[in-house]
Design an enzyme around this catalytic site. Structure first.
Site, PDB file in Angstrom:
ATOM      1  CE  LYS A 176     112.140  87.961 -54.175  1.00 11.29           C
ATOM      2  NZ  LYS A 176     113.385  87.199 -54.416  1.00 11.29           N
ATOM      3  CD  GLU A 252     114.270  97.978 -66.800  1.00 12.39           C
ATOM      4  OE1 GLU A 252     115.143  97.550 -66.033  1.00 12.39           O
ATOM      5  OE2 GLU A 252     114.073  99.174 -66.996  1.00 12.39           O
ATOM      6  CB  CYS A 286     119.634  91.989 -69.504  1.00 14.71           C
ATOM      7  SG  CYS A 286     119.939  93.716 -69.092  1.00 14.71           S
ATOM      8  CD  GLU A 388     118.324  85.860 -71.151  1.00 23.87           C
ATOM      9  OE1 GLU A 388     117.389  85.396 -70.482  1.00 23.87           O
ATOM     10  OE2 GLU A 388     118.719  87.035 -71.042  1.00 23.87           O
TER      11      GLU A 388
HETATM   12  P1  NAD Z   1     114.435  85.524 -62.332  1.00 20.21           P
HETATM   13  O1  NAD Z   1     113.292  85.919 -63.177  1.00 20.21           O
HETATM   14  O2  NAD Z   1     114.660  84.083 -62.077  1.00 20.21           O
HETATM   15  O3  NAD Z   1     114.354  86.211 -60.896  1.00 20.21           O
HETATM   16  C1  NAD Z   1     114.264  87.618 -60.765  1.00 20.21           C
HETATM   17  C2  NAD Z   1     113.553  87.941 -59.461  1.00 20.21           C
HETATM   18  O4  NAD Z   1     112.200  87.503 -59.550  1.00 20.21           O
HETATM   19  C3  NAD Z   1     114.146  87.265 -58.224  1.00 20.21           C
HETATM   20  O5  NAD Z   1     114.117  88.196 -57.158  1.00 20.21           O
HETATM   21  C4  NAD Z   1     113.178  86.109 -57.969  1.00 20.21           C
HETATM   22  O6  NAD Z   1     113.129  85.688 -56.634  1.00 20.21           O
HETATM   23  C5  NAD Z   1     111.859  86.743 -58.389  1.00 20.21           C
HETATM   24  N1  NAD Z   1     110.814  85.804 -58.787  1.00 20.21           N
HETATM   25  C6  NAD Z   1     110.949  84.598 -59.386  1.00 20.21           C
HETATM   26  N2  NAD Z   1     109.734  84.044 -59.611  1.00 20.21           N
HETATM   27  C7  NAD Z   1     108.800  84.926 -59.130  1.00 20.21           C
HETATM   28  C8  NAD Z   1     107.386  84.929 -59.052  1.00 20.21           C
HETATM   29  N3  NAD Z   1     106.651  83.914 -59.535  1.00 20.21           N
HETATM   30  N4  NAD Z   1     106.766  85.983 -58.472  1.00 20.21           N
HETATM   31  C9  NAD Z   1     107.486  87.032 -57.996  1.00 20.21           C
HETATM   32  N5  NAD Z   1     108.840  87.078 -58.037  1.00 20.21           N
HETATM   33  C10 NAD Z   1     109.496  86.042 -58.603  1.00 20.21           C
HETATM   34  O7  NAD Z   1     115.721  86.191 -63.028  1.00 20.21           O
HETATM   35  P2  NAD Z   1     117.240  86.026 -62.603  1.00 20.21           P
HETATM   36  O8  NAD Z   1     117.682  84.635 -62.935  1.00 20.21           O
HETATM   37  O9  NAD Z   1     117.417  86.549 -61.236  1.00 20.21           O
HETATM   38  O10 NAD Z   1     117.938  87.069 -63.598  1.00 20.21           O
HETATM   39  C11 NAD Z   1     118.357  86.736 -64.900  1.00 20.21           C
HETATM   40  C12 NAD Z   1     117.353  87.227 -65.929  1.00 20.21           C
HETATM   41  O11 NAD Z   1     117.147  88.629 -65.774  1.00 20.21           O
HETATM   42  C13 NAD Z   1     117.838  87.045 -67.347  1.00 20.21           C
HETATM   43  O12 NAD Z   1     116.767  86.582 -68.137  1.00 20.21           O
HETATM   44  C14 NAD Z   1     118.226  88.461 -67.774  1.00 20.21           C
HETATM   45  O13 NAD Z   1     118.183  88.701 -69.166  1.00 20.21           O
HETATM   46  C15 NAD Z   1     117.211  89.272 -67.043  1.00 20.21           C
HETATM   47  N6  NAD Z   1     117.647  90.660 -66.872  1.00 20.21           N
HETATM   48  C16 NAD Z   1     117.049  91.630 -67.618  1.00 20.21           C
HETATM   49  C17 NAD Z   1     117.464  92.953 -67.506  1.00 20.21           C
HETATM   50  C18 NAD Z   1     116.839  94.063 -68.320  1.00 20.21           C
HETATM   51  O14 NAD Z   1     117.088  95.222 -68.019  1.00 20.21           O
HETATM   52  N7  NAD Z   1     116.048  93.750 -69.330  1.00 20.21           N
HETATM   53  C19 NAD Z   1     118.485  93.280 -66.615  1.00 20.21           C
HETATM   54  C20 NAD Z   1     119.065  92.256 -65.871  1.00 20.21           C
HETATM   55  C21 NAD Z   1     118.629  90.949 -66.001  1.00 20.21           C
END
Ligand code: NAD
Length: 484
Positions: A176, A252, A286, A388
């Site tokens: 997804k 992550e 990230c 963040e």
């Molecule tokens: P997000 O958590 O808003 O969304 C990530 C994914 O999760 C999307 O596909 C979204 O549709 C899905 N999602 C959201 N709510 C959900 C739920 N309740 N159940 C299942 N799926 C759900 O994150 P984002 O805004 O897309 O990305 C930015 C974040 O990602 C930042 O916090 C960043 O630090 C983090 N990030 C971390 C890493 C790492 O390796 N640690 C790498 C990249 C990004």
């Protein structure tokens, strides 16, 4: 208008309704995305179960590795098309997508195909109570169907990082991708077809998080494990959803990463390194540094150098080869970043660079750009120093003593990455070992060897992926004890 479809059981499928895929550089709608409902998520999971039983889960390691090499080759054949889709979806500069995102997608499949062939497990001889020997050895078995949920900042890179290792271990996957960046997950389905990956091994369901494809997938009782990259609070919601079936999770998550700059650093190399660490991908990695601690002896000079770097970045069209700084991902995310710019003012920050929306006088004014931004003068307790932001912004603060810098860097609930900049070898090791982070770079940033462990502590995640650590998450170990 281009349609981005789901991919279920080897077929491209429309959804229950459509949502818009927006180009962040100018706000135009570039495609309509098919949203999957709970029934389609179930179909994808059942297709993945069948593929596991039919063939994929039983292939020899050598055969599976051969198929993954074919996927890597097919990614490279479609290099330009993947780069264009990634640039249009994310707004990242074409130079970055072609140097980092797409080459890494191919590398992810090659690395895990290589690794699965050599990842030997230990065997032990054990004496039984009656004095006879027994031989213990463990084998790896697939977990089953893995649910893969990914964010928008490095869409193809992060998705393939998880899919490649899951498939290498003999699992099948239902992914997804982020609703903001759906294109390359569906293009990867075409790549999978071209590489003759059996139907059902790789499935894509598009949609959102809560009460949509993301939640349907995490709650599905026939999904055996969830691997997720995204925000910490989303990780917490997914953990709750996965708890009822006691599914293993690999997370992550977010970060508020620190960089420590000592006066004995290589000044130019450090200014260049930090400019990258703060502003690469418009600060939407990230691993980006949002907190920079600089030894007081060089504080003013360093701040000036970083300001110059920020102001010299070329804010351009993502498709222009000379652009090194693109827009933020969406209007909503820009609102969030701008709200922190406002908060920084209210918290008493001194603005060093940026802080505004740039004006271009063309269609980019409808996009989601902000200027590369630097603040100083905030208290360590300020929200802008604690939370963040995930944009092109850092706070720079002075320190006098090594212990003080270490304490400030570690004063966070996150713990993903840190960087230390010094020419004192002993200090480099000493400080790096004290960082509360999953990864600490010394005199570099974002240098990744895919065999090394990757993940965070605290709010930054659970578990490690990379190299054998990925294999350990994506496989079940079955120990066999034979009385000899
Ligand atoms: P997000 O958590 O808003 O969304 C990530 C994914 O999760 C999307 O596909 C979204 O549709 C899905 N999602 C959201 N709510 C959900 C739920 N309740 N159940 C299942 N799926 C759900 O994150 P984002 O805004 O897309 O990305 C930015 C974040 O990602 C930042 O916090 C960043 O630090 C983090 N990030 C971390 C890493 C790492 O390796 N640690 C790498 C990249 C990004």
């Amino acid at each position: 208008m281009k349609q981005i479809l789901n991919y279920i059981d080897g077929c491209f499928a429309p959804g229950i309704r459509q949502f818009a895929d927006v180009n962040p550089a100018d706000g135009t709608v570039i495609a309509h995305v098919a949203e999957a409902d709970a029934r389609q998520v179930d179909e994808a999971v059942q297709a993945a179960r069948r593929a596991l039983a039919a063939e994929w889960g039983h292939l020899s390691v050598r055969e599976r590795a051969q198929r993954l090499y074919k996927v890597a080759d097919a990614i490279e054949r479609r290099f330009d098309c993947l780069v264009q889709a990634e640039v249009a979806d994310t707004g990242k500069p074409i130079s970055l997508a072609s140097k980092l995102d797409v080459p890494r997608a191919a590398a992810n499949f090659r690395v895990f195909a290589d690794l699965i062939k050599v990842s030997g497990l230990e065997a032990f001889q054990t004496q039984t109570p009656d004095g006879v020997n027994a031989l213990n050895y463990a084998i790896r078995k697939p977990l089953g169907v893995v649910g893969v949920i990914t964010p928008w900042n490095l869409p193809l890179l992060l998705l393939t990082w998880k899919v490649a290792s899951a498939l290498a271990c003999g699992n099948t996957a239902v992914v997804k991708p982020s609703e903001e960046t759906p294109a390359t997950a569906t293009l990867l389905a075409e790549v999978m077809q071209e590489a003759e990956i059996p139907k059902g091994v790789y499935n894509v369901v598009h949609g959102f998080g809560p009460d949509s494809a993301g939640e349907f997938l995490t709650r599905h009782p026939d999904v055996n494990a969830i691997t997720f990259t995204g925000e910490s609070k989303t990780g917490a919601a997914i953990m709750k959803a996965a708890a009822s079936n006691v599914k293993p999770v690999s997370f992550e998550l977010g970060g508020k990463n620190a960089a420590i700059v000592f006066a004995d650093c290589d000044f130019e190399q450090t200014a260049n390194g930090l400019s990258e660490a703060v502003f690469l991908n418009t600060g939407q990695v990230c691993l980006c540094a949002e907190r920079v601690y600089v030894e007081r002896k060089i504080f003013d000079r360093f701040l000036e150098a970083l300001k110059k770097k920020a102001e010299s970045l070329n804010l351009g069209w993502p498709t222009d080869a000379t652009t090194d700084f693109g827009p933020l991902i969406s209007a909503q995310h820009r609102e969030k970043v701008l709200s922190y710019f406002q908060l920084a003012k209210e918290e008493g920050a001194t603005l060093v660079a940026g802080g505004e929306i740039p004006e271009f006088g063309d269609a980019r004014d409808n996009g989601f750009y902000v200027q590369p931004t630097i603040y100083t003068g905030l208290l360590e307790s300020a929200r802008c120093v604690k939370e963040e932001i995930f944009g092109p912004v850092c706070h720079v603060a002075p320190f006098d003593w090594e212990e003080e810098a270490v304490a400030m860097a570690n004063e966070t609930k996150y713990g993903l990455a840190a960087s230390v900049w010094t020419n004192d070898l002993k200090r480099g090791h000493r400080v790096a070992q004290q960082m509360s982070a999953g990864i600490t770079w010394v005199n570099c940033w974002f240098l990744r060897d895919l065999r090394t462990p990757f993940g965070g502590v605290g709010l930054s995640g659970i578990g490690r992926e990379g190299g054998v650590h990925s294999l350990n998450f994506y496989s079940e170990l079955n120990n066999i004890c034979i009385r000899l």
